[in-house]
Design a protein around this motif. Structure first.
Motif, PDB file in Angstrom:
ATOM      1  N   GLU B   3       0.810  -1.220   0.000  1.00 37.73           N
ATOM      2  CA  GLU B   3       0.000   0.000   0.000  1.00 37.73           C
ATOM      3  C   GLU B   3       0.846   1.275   0.000  1.00 37.73           C
ATOM      4  O   GLU B   3       0.442   2.294  -0.553  1.00 37.73           O
ATOM      5  CB  GLU B   3      -0.992  -0.001   1.180  1.00 37.73           C
ATOM      6  CG  GLU B   3      -0.419   0.066   2.562  1.00 37.73           C
ATOM      7  CD  GLU B   3       0.089  -1.272   3.062  1.00 37.73           C
ATOM      8  OE1 GLU B   3      -0.243  -2.313   2.460  1.00 37.73           O
ATOM      9  OE2 GLU B   3       0.849  -1.279   4.038  1.00 37.73           O
ATOM     10  N   GLN B   4       2.052   1.191   0.599  1.00 36.80           N
ATOM     11  CA  GLN B   4       2.912   2.378   0.612  1.00 36.80           C
ATOM     12  C   GLN B   4       3.356   2.757  -0.797  1.00 36.80           C
ATOM     13  O   GLN B   4       3.374   3.931  -1.163  1.00 36.80           O
ATOM     14  CB  GLN B   4       4.142   2.119   1.476  1.00 36.80           C
ATOM     15  CG  GLN B   4       4.029   2.715   2.881  1.00 36.80           C
ATOM     16  CD  GLN B   4       5.255   2.393   3.679  1.00 36.80           C
ATOM     17  OE1 GLN B   4       5.347   1.301   4.255  1.00 36.80           O
ATOM     18  NE2 GLN B   4       6.200   3.320   3.706  1.00 36.80           N
ATOM     19  N   LEU B   6       1.802   1.950  -3.509  1.00 37.74           N
ATOM     20  CA  LEU B   6       0.621   2.430  -4.241  1.00 37.74           C
ATOM     21  C   LEU B   6       0.317   3.885  -3.898  1.00 37.74           C
ATOM     22  O   LEU B   6      -0.017   4.698  -4.763  1.00 37.74           O
ATOM     23  CB  LEU B   6      -0.589   1.561  -3.897  1.00 37.74           C
ATOM     24  CG  LEU B   6      -0.728   0.269  -4.684  1.00 37.74           C
ATOM     25  CD1 LEU B   6      -1.887  -0.558  -4.131  1.00 37.74           C
ATOM     26  CD2 LEU B   6      -0.961   0.544  -6.161  1.00 37.74           C
ATOM     27  N   LEU B   7       0.435   4.198  -2.596  1.00 44.95           N
ATOM     28  CA  LEU B   7       0.182   5.581  -2.167  1.00 44.95           C
ATOM     29  C   LEU B   7       1.207   6.526  -2.788  1.00 44.95           C
ATOM     30  O   LEU B   7       0.859   7.625  -3.233  1.00 44.95           O
ATOM     31  CB  LEU B   7       0.237   5.675  -0.631  1.00 44.95           C
ATOM     32  CG  LEU B   7      -0.967   5.076   0.109  1.00 44.95           C
ATOM     33  CD1 LEU B   7      -0.661   4.926   1.590  1.00 44.95           C
ATOM     34  CD2 LEU B   7      -2.192   5.952  -0.080  1.00 44.95           C
ATOM     35  N   ALA B   8       2.457   6.089  -2.791  1.00 41.94           N
ATOM     36  CA  ALA B   8       3.498   6.927  -3.405  1.00 41.94           C
ATOM     37  C   ALA B   8       3.206   7.125  -4.887  1.00 41.94           C
ATOM     38  O   ALA B   8       3.507   8.189  -5.448  1.00 41.94           O
ATOM     39  CB  ALA B   8       4.868   6.285  -3.210  1.00 41.94           C
ATOM     40  N   GLY B   9       2.592   6.103  -5.497  1.00 41.63           N
ATOM     41  CA  GLY B   9       2.242   6.210  -6.914  1.00 41.63           C
ATOM     42  C   GLY B   9       1.199   7.282  -7.170  1.00 41.63           C
ATOM     43  O   GLY B   9       1.155   7.874  -8.256  1.00 41.63           O
ATOM     44  N   LEU B  10       0.359   7.538  -6.143  1.00 43.39           N
ATOM     45  CA  LEU B  10      -0.678   8.569  -6.309  1.00 43.39           C
ATOM     46  C   LEU B  10      -0.059   9.961  -6.441  1.00 43.39           C
ATOM     47  O   LEU B  10      -0.726  10.896  -6.864  1.00 43.39           O
ATOM     48  CB  LEU B  10      -1.647   8.542  -5.122  1.00 43.39           C
ATOM     49  CG  LEU B  10      -2.453   7.259  -4.916  1.00 43.39           C
ATOM     50  CD1 LEU B  10      -3.471   7.448  -3.802  1.00 43.39           C
ATOM     51  CD2 LEU B  10      -3.152   6.835  -6.190  1.00 43.39           C
ATOM     52  N   ARG B  11       1.217  10.067  -6.054  1.00 47.71           N
ATOM     53  CA  ARG B  11       1.930  11.340  -6.211  1.00 47.71           C
ATOM     54  C   ARG B  11       2.037  11.708  -7.696  1.00 47.71           C
ATOM     55  O   ARG B  11       2.166  12.866  -8.036  1.00 47.71           O
ATOM     56  CB  ARG B  11       3.338  11.177  -5.621  1.00 47.71           C
ATOM     57  CG  ARG B  11       3.883  12.430  -4.985  1.00 47.71           C
ATOM     58  CD  ARG B  11       5.222  12.160  -4.346  1.00 47.71           C
ATOM     59  NE  ARG B  11       5.129  11.212  -3.219  1.00 47.71           N
ATOM     60  CZ  ARG B  11       6.170  10.641  -2.639  1.00 47.71           C
ATOM     61  NH1 ARG B  11       7.393  10.879  -3.076  1.00 47.71           N
ATOM     62  NH2 ARG B  11       6.015   9.824  -1.620  1.00 47.71           N
ATOM     63  N   GLU B  12       2.005  10.676  -8.526  1.00 47.07           N
ATOM     64  CA  GLU B  12       2.144  10.929  -9.974  1.00 47.07           C
ATOM     65  C   GLU B  12       0.829  11.352 -10.619  1.00 47.07           C
ATOM     66  O   GLU B  12       0.792  11.624 -11.821  1.00 47.07           O
ATOM     67  CB  GLU B  12       2.668   9.662 -10.674  1.00 47.07           C
ATOM     68  CG  GLU B  12       4.054   9.243 -10.224  1.00 47.07           C
ATOM     69  CD  GLU B  12       4.374   7.808 -10.622  1.00 47.07           C
ATOM     70  OE1 GLU B  12       3.628   7.247 -11.449  1.00 47.07           O
ATOM     71  OE2 GLU B  12       5.342   7.252 -10.108  1.00 47.07           O
ATOM     72  N   ASP B  13      -0.235  11.357  -9.820  1.00 44.07           N
ATOM     73  CA  ASP B  13      -1.523  11.802 -10.381  1.00 44.07           C
ATOM     74  C   ASP B  13      -1.334  13.175 -11.012  1.00 44.07           C
ATOM     75  O   ASP B  13      -0.640  14.040 -10.457  1.00 44.07           O
ATOM     76  CB  ASP B  13      -2.576  11.911  -9.266  1.00 44.07           C
ATOM     77  CG  ASP B  13      -3.099  10.539  -8.879  1.00 44.07           C
ATOM     78  OD1 ASP B  13      -2.730   9.554  -9.542  1.00 44.07           O
ATOM     79  OD2 ASP B  13      -3.857  10.466  -7.894  1.00 44.07           O
ATOM     80  N   SER B  14      -1.945  13.343 -12.142  1.00 43.76           N
ATOM     81  CA  SER B  14      -1.800  14.643 -12.801  1.00 43.76           C
ATOM     82  C   SER B  14      -3.163  15.309 -12.926  1.00 43.76           C
ATOM     83  O   SER B  14      -4.194  14.628 -12.996  1.00 43.76           O
ATOM     84  CB  SER B  14      -1.163  14.475 -14.172  1.00 43.76           C
ATOM     85  OG  SER B  14      -1.981  13.665 -14.974  1.00 43.76           O
TER      86      SER B  14
END
Lengths: 187, 130
Positions: B3-4, B6-14
C-alpha cells in the motif's frame, strides 16, 4: 519581513537557504498550485471540492499570509492551511463524509500489467476516502506528499508519536479496505 | 505492490492545466473583488444608518403625545367651586348662621402647558380667578 500591505503584484518570499525575493502573487500560485490542489483532492476525494479548497487556501494566503515570516518556507504553511480548509469544508458539508458505495470498475480478463496498476491505484483512492479524517490526513501528507514524520507533526500541530501511530493504523486499515474491495470485485 | 508503494504512486496523479488556470483565475477574481465588496458593504451600512435615523426622527416628530386628564394644552377645565364668595357678617341677633353667597359667577380655568413633554409640569392658568 513580509510587507504589511500585500499587493497583487509583488510578494516577499524566501527560504532559509536563499534570500528573500519578491515575486508576483500569481506566480506564487503557479509554484504551489500542484501541492495545494493535489492535497485537497486526496483529502476531499473529488475535484470540485478540491478546487474550492485550493481557491480558499490561496485567498487566505493573500489575506493572512503577510503575517508569516518571509524567511521561512511557504510549503508547511500552505499544507497546514490546506488541511484546515479541507477540514472546514468537510464539516460544512456532511455529504463529503465517507462514501459507502464503491462500484469497482468492470474487470477485463485480458487486463495488462499497466491497467492492473491503474486499477490498484483507483482502489487505493477509494480506500483513502473511507479512512477516518485524521488517519487519512497523516497518510496523505506522509505517503503521498512525501513529508517527513516531523513535518507532518508540525503541520497537524501534533506529536511525532501520534503521527506515527495514525500512519501505522491508517496503513493497516487501508490494507483491510483494499482487501474488502478486492473481494467484492471478485464476486 | 504494497500500500505504501501504491500511495506513493498517487503522487504521480496529474491534473489538467485548465483546472489550475481556473483556480488561479477564481482566486485572483475574488481578491480583486474584495475591495469593492468591502466598499459596497460600507455604503450599505451608511445608507441603513442614515435612512434609519431619519425615519426614527420623523416618527418622533409626528408622534401623538399621550394625553393625560387635565393636562392637555389649552384645555378648559370647569371650575367646581365659585370663584368669589362673600361671607356676610353675622347679625348679632341672628340665630341662623349666614350662608356664603355667590357674588360672581365662576369662570372656567384655562390651563396651558408650557411644554409638550408630559413629564414637565410647568403650567399657567388663564383667567383672573387666581
Amino acid at each position: 519581513m513580509a510587507p504589511k500591505d500585500l499587493t497583487l503584484t509583488m510578494w516577499q518570499l524566501g527560504t532559509a537557504a536563499d534570500s528573500v525575493q519578491a515575486i508576483p502573487f500569481e506566480e506564487l500560485m503557479v509554484r504551489h498550485q500542484r501541492k495545494v490542489l493535489m492535497t485537497a483532492l486526496h483529502l476531499l476525494g473529488n475535484m470540485e471540492d478540491a478546487k474550492d479548497a485550493a481557491q480558499e487556501v490561496f485567498y487566505r494566503l493573500h489575506k493572512y499570509g503577510g503575517g508569516r515570516d518571509a524567511s521561512r518556507e511557504l510549503a508547511p504553511w500552505l499544507y497546514r492551511v490546506t488541511v484546515n480548509v479541507c477540514h472546514d469544508l468537510r464539516r460544512k458539508r456532511p455529504e463529503l463524509q465517507l462514501e459507502e458505495s464503491f462500484d469497482a470498475p468492470a474487470i477485463d480478463a485480458h487486463l495488462d500489467e499497466g491497467m492492473d496498476l491503474a486499477l490498484q491505484r483507483e482502489m487505493m483512492r477509494e480506500a483513502l476516502k473511507r479512512l477516518p479524517e485524521k488517519e487519512r490526513t497523516a497518510i496523505v501528507l506522509r505517503d503521498i506528499e512525501g513529508l517527513t514524520t516531523e513535518e507532518v507533526a508540525q503541520t497537524l500541530g501534533s506529536t511525532e508519536t501520534t503521527v506515527r501511530s495514525q500512519i501505522s493504523t491508517g496503513r493497516a486499515k487501508l490494507r483491510d479496505i483494499c482487501a474488502g474491495l478486492m473481494a467484492r470485485r471478485r464476486k | 505492490m504494497n500500500e505504501q508503494e501504491l500511495l506513493a504512486g498517487l503522487r504521480e496523479d496529474s491534473i489538467d492545466g485548465s483546472v489550475y488556470a481556473e483556480v488561479r483565475a477564481r482566486t485572483m477574481g475574488r481578491i480583486r473583488r474584495e475591495p469593492f465588496s468591502r466598499a459596497a458593504l460600507a455604503v450599505a451600512a451608511a445608507l441603513i444608518l442614515v435612512v434609519g435615523s431619519s425615519v426614527l426622527l420623523r416618527h418622533k416628530q409626528t408622534e401623538v403625545m399621550p394625553v393625560r386628564a387635565g393636562r392637555d394644552v389649552g384645555m378648559v377645565m370647569p371650575t367646581v367651586e365659585p370663584a368669589v364668595v362673600e361671607v356676610p357678617r353675622a347679625a348679632k341677633s341672628a340665630r341662623v348662621r349666614p350662608k356664603p353667597q355667590i357674588t360672581a359667577a365662576a369662570e372656567p380655568m384655562e390651563i396651558h402647558l408650557m411644554s409638550d413633554d408630559p413629564n414637565i409640569a410647568i403650567i399657567w392658568i388663564a383667567g383672573d380667578t387666581l
